[in-house]
Each structure stands twice: as C-alpha cells, then as structure tokens.
Design a protein around this motif. Structure first.
Motif, mmCIF file in Angstrom:
data_model
loop_
_atom_site.group_PDB
_atom_site.id
_atom_site.type_symbol
_atom_site.label_atom_id
_atom_site.label_comp_id
_atom_site.label_asym_id
_atom_site.label_seq_id
_atom_site.Cartn_x
_atom_site.Cartn_y
_atom_site.Cartn_z
ATOM 1 N N ILE A 1 28.749 -1.016 -23.737
ATOM 2 C CA ILE A 1 27.977 -1.310 -22.528
ATOM 3 C C ILE A 1 28.030 -0.139 -21.550
ATOM 4 O O ILE A 1 27.036 0.220 -20.923
ATOM 5 N N ARG A 2 29.202 0.485 -21.453
ATOM 6 C CA ARG A 2 29.285 1.682 -20.610
ATOM 7 C C ARG A 2 28.369 2.774 -21.160
ATOM 8 O O ARG A 2 27.720 3.505 -20.413
ATOM 9 N N ARG B 1 45.524 -2.873 -18.711
ATOM 10 C CA ARG B 1 45.420 -4.235 -18.174
ATOM 11 C C ARG B 1 46.386 -5.153 -18.904
ATOM 12 O O ARG B 1 47.068 -5.968 -18.305
ATOM 13 N N SER C 1 31.482 -2.302 -11.962
ATOM 14 C CA SER C 1 32.497 -1.890 -12.922
ATOM 15 C C SER C 1 33.295 -0.693 -12.442
ATOM 16 O O SER C 1 34.398 -0.462 -12.893
ATOM 17 N N ARG C 2 32.733 0.070 -11.530
ATOM 18 C CA ARG C 2 33.512 1.176 -10.974
ATOM 19 C C ARG C 2 33.829 0.902 -9.516
ATOM 20 O O ARG C 2 34.059 1.803 -8.730
ATOM 21 N N ARG D 1 24.856 2.034 -20.242
ATOM 22 C CA ARG D 1 24.643 2.224 -18.810
ATOM 23 C C ARG D 1 24.584 3.712 -18.451
ATOM 24 O O ARG D 1 23.763 4.141 -17.655
ATOM 25 N N PRO E 1 27.423 -8.195 -18.421
ATOM 26 C CA PRO E 1 28.825 -7.792 -18.266
ATOM 27 C C PRO E 1 28.955 -6.644 -17.286
ATOM 28 O O PRO E 1 28.107 -5.754 -17.228
ATOM 29 N N ILE F 1 34.243 -8.566 -17.713
ATOM 30 C CA ILE F 1 34.140 -7.301 -18.433
ATOM 31 C C ILE F 1 33.791 -6.183 -17.470
ATOM 32 O O ILE F 1 32.875 -6.272 -16.682
ATOM 33 N N GLY F 2 34.543 -5.129 -17.539
ATOM 34 C CA GLY F 2 34.257 -3.985 -16.715
ATOM 35 C C GLY F 2 34.703 -4.134 -15.276
ATOM 36 O O GLY F 2 34.520 -3.248 -14.470
ATOM 37 N N ASN G 1 27.947 2.543 -8.650
ATOM 38 C CA ASN G 1 26.817 2.161 -9.495
ATOM 39 C C ASN G 1 25.913 1.125 -8.847
ATOM 40 O O ASN G 1 25.066 0.543 -9.504
ATOM 41 N N ASP H 1 42.037 1.561 -20.887
ATOM 42 C CA ASP H 1 41.917 0.655 -19.735
ATOM 43 C C ASP H 1 42.366 -0.752 -20.129
ATOM 44 O O ASP H 1 43.083 -1.424 -19.398
ATOM 45 N N ASP I 1 36.836 -6.648 -27.320
ATOM 46 C CA ASP I 1 36.485 -6.545 -25.900
ATOM 47 C C ASP I 1 36.308 -5.084 -25.498
ATOM 48 O O ASP I 1 35.362 -4.725 -24.786
ATOM 49 N N ASP J 1 39.047 1.572 -11.536
ATOM 50 C CA ASP J 1 39.136 0.721 -12.725
ATOM 51 C C ASP J 1 40.485 0.009 -12.779
ATOM 52 O O ASP J 1 41.100 -0.112 -13.841
ATOM 53 N N GLN K 1 33.178 -3.613 -27.015
ATOM 54 C CA GLN K 1 31.998 -4.103 -26.300
ATOM 55 C C GLN K 1 31.837 -3.377 -24.961
ATOM 56 O O GLN K 1 30.735 -2.962 -24.591
ATOM 57 N N GLU K 2 32.954 -3.216 -24.273
ATOM 58 C CA GLU K 2 32.883 -2.536 -22.980
ATOM 59 C C GLU K 2 32.434 -1.087 -23.156
ATOM 60 O O GLU K 2 31.638 -0.571 -22.372
#
Lengths: 363, 174
Positions: free
Chosen positions: B53-54, B86, A203-204, B57, A181, A90-91, A135, B82, B46, A218, B49-50
């Motif tokens: 979480i971002r 993918r 993630s970045r 953060r 994650p 994830i990420g 990060n 994103d 997914d 990304d 969730q991402e």
C-alpha cells in the motif's frame, strides 16, 4: 554444508511460506485512491444548525439528532470512549500517550470523547498541518496562523458526513464501513469551529513540538536536544534511533597540524562537517550542538538539503553510535569514537531537496 | 505480461491491474523476506500488505522505473521493521514462533531447517532483516545495504556479527 548454505536452504523453503491465493487481490481491493477520497465538512462559514439541517435534507438519511450533534460538536456521553491505548490501524501505529491530549476543551469540542481516538494534540499554527500530516494534501482553509487542535479518530467519525457512509440515526448498529488502510477520519478545531475530514492519509502522522520538529515518526520516538545527548550517551549498542535538530554545517579553518582525531573517519579533521543543533544557528563547540558523521551519497543528500548557503534546516536523522569503525580509533580516543553519531539516513526534513541524489524520493 | 518497467510506469499512472501484476511477481520473494524478519505469518502478511500500500501511494515519487526493485525492497524492509518495533513494543515478538504447516520433506531436513529458523529468530529484527535479504532474497551485500539504507561497510560488519551469533547458536564454533 556451510552456515550460508544452511541459511539459504532453510529460509527459502517454499512449502510453509506461501501466501493465501487471494492475498494480492485483497491488497489491490484495498488500495486507496491516489488523490485522496476525502470529503470535508467545513461548517465554519454556515450557521451550525442551518448547516446541519442542510446536510440532513441533502442526504435524507441521517437523523437530525446526529447532524446536530456534529454541528454543535460537543458529544458528551456518560462513558467517555477515549482510548488510552488505541488499537492501531494499518499504517497508523498508536502514538505515545503524550500525543493523546484529552484535557483540552477543544478535544471535547471535536467529539473526541464520543469515540476512540488515535491522536489528539494542539498545533501552534494551523498552517503547520502538513508538518503534522505530510500526506494530508493541501487544505487552503488551514493556511492561517491561528492555533488549531487535531483529533484523529480510531475508526470512522460517527457524526454526520457528506460521503456515502453514515452513522446510524437510531440505536441500530450500522455495518462497519471499510476505510482505505492507513487513512483515518479527523477533526481540526479552528477559530471556534470543528472541521471534519474523512479518509485522510495519516500513516505518516506525527505530533510536532513547538519548534516544528516531529515528536515521533511512524510511532518511533524522536530524540532531540538534551534527550538526544542522553540517549546517545547511554546507548549500549549500535541500534539505530531517530535524532532531531537543526541540521547545519560548520567549516572552520584547519590548523596546519591536524589533531590526532583526524586519523579516524569518525572524528573528521577540524571537526568540520554536519551538526545537529538545538538552535537554528551554527555555534562551533557549543554544548548545544552535536557533530554527526555522514559520508558518500548521504553527505551529498544532506548538502543538497542545506542548499548552497548552508542555512540550517529542521531534520530528523536515523543515527547510531558504537559504529564498527570505532575499533580503528587509537585507544586514548576510542570512547569518543564509540559515541560518535553516525548518520544512516535522512528520515525527515522540512526542506525539499532541490535535486535528488537517489533515483527516488525519501519515503 | 509487459516488462516490469512498463508495469511500473503504468502503475505509477494509476493502473491498478498493472500494479496487481507487479506485486503478484514480487509477492513470493517479498513474503519470504518479511517472514524471516517477523516469524509470524499474520504479521508478515500485515507488513507485506502495508509495504504494497505504501508502494502504491508513493509510486508517483519513483522517478526511475528501473529502480523499482531496490525502491520496493526498502519499503518492504521498513514496513517489516516497523511491524517488528510495534510488536517488540507490545512484548510479543520475542516470545512467539509460529511455524507454518510442515513441508513434505524428510524429518531430518525439517528438523535441520527448524533449528536454523529458531537460531535466526533469536537475532534482533535488524539482524534478521540482513539475514533475510542476504539468504532468503538472495541479494548481494551491496543490495542488502541499499535496501536497509546503510553503508556497505556497516552491512558487512553487521552481517559478520549476525553470522557469528548464528554459529554460536548452532554450535558451529570455529
């Protein structure tokens, strides 16, 4: 019923759009620590074997063989486990293959051949680590000019660690540890020794080229220089892409009579405005320079980044060609308008804004 | 429950329960939005969730709590796009439609919704994001433009094009 009504009815139907009842609880349980629950094992200051013994003695759990492998770094198995197409976490989208440099001896020294790897690439200067991993957080041991090599593991590093999870010391499989994650374990090889970091927010993460521009963000490719001009020239529609270069501004004296291009916002008067340049100097009319169109709050944000002296900065912009305003251009310059690079957002720069135009920072 | 701005400020300070309350309120609408963009429950979860979480953060960088919604929508759409990129890179998205369990509606209504959903699925991820924000999240066009980080005029023209394509797909020629 209008199409808009049909869309509203179809897209808001709740019955098949419900989340699992425990979804939020699961997300909250996986939230990372804000300050980064990372450990680091800087073996450089200590003799490798002594450090290994110290780690094993402190933990009393890890088998000496594992720690020695960690300390001496090279872990060479009969079946290299480097993943050419790693599974994303994830990420952390898998980077393009050019960012998986496996033929460098430092890759092996970091233990890159012992387990799947997401990214592996050199840094010309260790101090560039924050450009590669914005990060990651401040790491004073990396604030040096020496070259470094980064390996980001896909999954937890199997060597010794100072945290609460351990690789098995025998052949018994250990339970798969859960990492926050978007975080990965990584090794940075510096001055002859590997330094290991756990649960770094990658993630970045991005590979950077020798001038400090990210090669991808990304997982999306960043175009620069000739590649940018070629992509912009061939783009069939207005899908956006990432364009990198030295962002600058050129303010020539305007002629008394404006050229016809002044009639369209896609070709501003006197070609004044923002430019993406191959080099960190403003050269009007150079074929190493492309004009980019930005207006409104976005232009203000770019100006903020350039500062009062308009010194060029490294930047990655999300841009598109074939802007709908090209239709307003006279027929004889329509093609030029179609190819105008229109900025949608500033995605990255190596200069922080001194004041924010928006109410939030770029993410 | 405290007002949303209070929750944002508490979450920004590291209060996980406040963040949980915050995302609990956002989840239904956010999920509808990403589901339109991604057309897969698994991928949508997914992406959501991402995005959460971002958000957790990056929340300390949100200076104005009243801008939480716009700020989060932008993270959400970016996470979904994103994910779509993918998936597109893996060649999965265009060939997959995974509708959930059928809603307990009359068959004709279900069929009509399915027809619209399939037409939307044929749009590009960027166009689906526009449609999702406008019609699933019910945002005004300026808010859609802000969420996507594009200019209002661009949003309008793209929306116009997307609707035109949908009309063709649905046989609603004007």
């Amino acid at each position: 019923m209008t199409l808009e009504d049909r869309l509203r009815e179809a897209l808001r139907a709740p019955a098949d759009q419900e989340l699992p009842p425990d979804f939020v609880a699961r997300v909250v349980a996986q939230l990372p620590h804000r300050r980064g629950a990372r450990w680091r094992t800087a073996l450089r200051p200590l003799p490798a074997i002594a450090a290994a013994v110290l780690v094993a003695a402190l933990l009393g759990i890890v088998g000496l063989g594992v720690v020695q492998r960690h300390a001496e770094a090279p872990i060479i198995g009969g079946n290299p486990a480097v993943s050419a197409s790693p599974s994303p976490s994830i990420g952390s989208p898998p980077p393009p293959s050019p960012f998986l440099v496996t033929d460098d001896p430092r890759f092996k020294s970091c233990g890159g051949e012992s387990q799947p790897v997401l990214m592996a690439f050199p840094l010309d200067h260790a101090r560039d680590y924050l450009k590669a991993f914005p990060n990651m957080g401040y790491s004073p041991e990396l604030q040096v000019d020496q070259p470094a090599f980064v390996v980001v593991f896909d999954g937890p590093w199997h060597g010794a660690r100072l945290g609460g999870r351990f690789a098995p010391s025998s052949g018994t499989p250990a339970p798969t540890p859960t990492r926050p994650p978007g975080t990965n374990d990584m090794c940075i090889w510096l001055e002859g020794y590997p330094i290991y970091y756990a649960e770094i927010d990658t993630s970045r993460g991005r590979s950077i080229d020798d001038e400090g521009f990210p090669r991808s963000i990304d997982g999306e490719q960043v175009f620069r220089s000739d590649a940018l001009r070629a992509w912009a020239s061939d783009a069939p529609d207005d899908s956006s892409f990432l364009a990198a270069g030295w962002l600058g501004m050129f303010l020539p004296a305007c002629p008394a009579r404006l050229p016809r291009e002044a009639e369209t916002p896609l070709l501003p008067p006197c070609a004044s405005g923002f430019q993406l340049m191959d080099y960190a100097r403003v050269v009007f009319g150079s074929n190493r320079t492309v004009n980019v169109i930005a207006d409104g709050a976005l232009a203000k944000e770019l100006l903020t980044r350039l500062g009062e002296h308009l010194i060029p900065i490294r930047a990655v912009l999300r841009v598109h060609v074939h802007d709908e305003r090209a239709a307003e251009c006279p027929a004889d310059i329509r093609e030029v308008c179609e190819r105008a690079l229109v900025v949608e957002e500033l995605v990255w720069s190596d200069v922080e804004a001194t004041s924010s135009v928006e109410g939030f920072a770029d993410s | 429950m405290p007002a949303r701005e209070e929750l944002v400020m508490a979450a920004r300070s590291g209060d996980r329960q406040a963040f949980a309350d915050l995302i609990e309120a956002e989840s239904p609408g956010a999920y509808r939005t990403v589901l339109v963009i991604l057309h897969s429950h698994a991928e949508a979860q997914d992406a959501l969730q991402e995005a959460f979480i971002r958000a957790w953060r990056d929340l300390p960088s949100l200076r104005d709590p009243s801008r939480w919604s716009a700020w989060f929508r932008r993270l959400l759409v970016r996470a979904a796009l994103d994910q779509a990129r993918r998936e597109r890179g893996l060649g999965l998205l265009s060939s997959r439609l995974t509708p959930g369990p059928p809603p307990p509606d009359p068959a004709s209504t279900v069929a009509a919704r399915d027809e619209v959903a399939r037409a939307v699925a044929k749009l590009s991820p960027d166009e689906r994001a526009l449609i999702a924000l406008r019609y699933a999240a019910d945002l005004e066009v300026p808010d859609v433009a802000a969420a996507l980080g594009i200019r209002l005029g661009t949003a309008k023209s793209r929306l116009h094009r997307a609707l035109a394509r949908l009309r063709i797909e649905l046989g609603e020629h004007r």
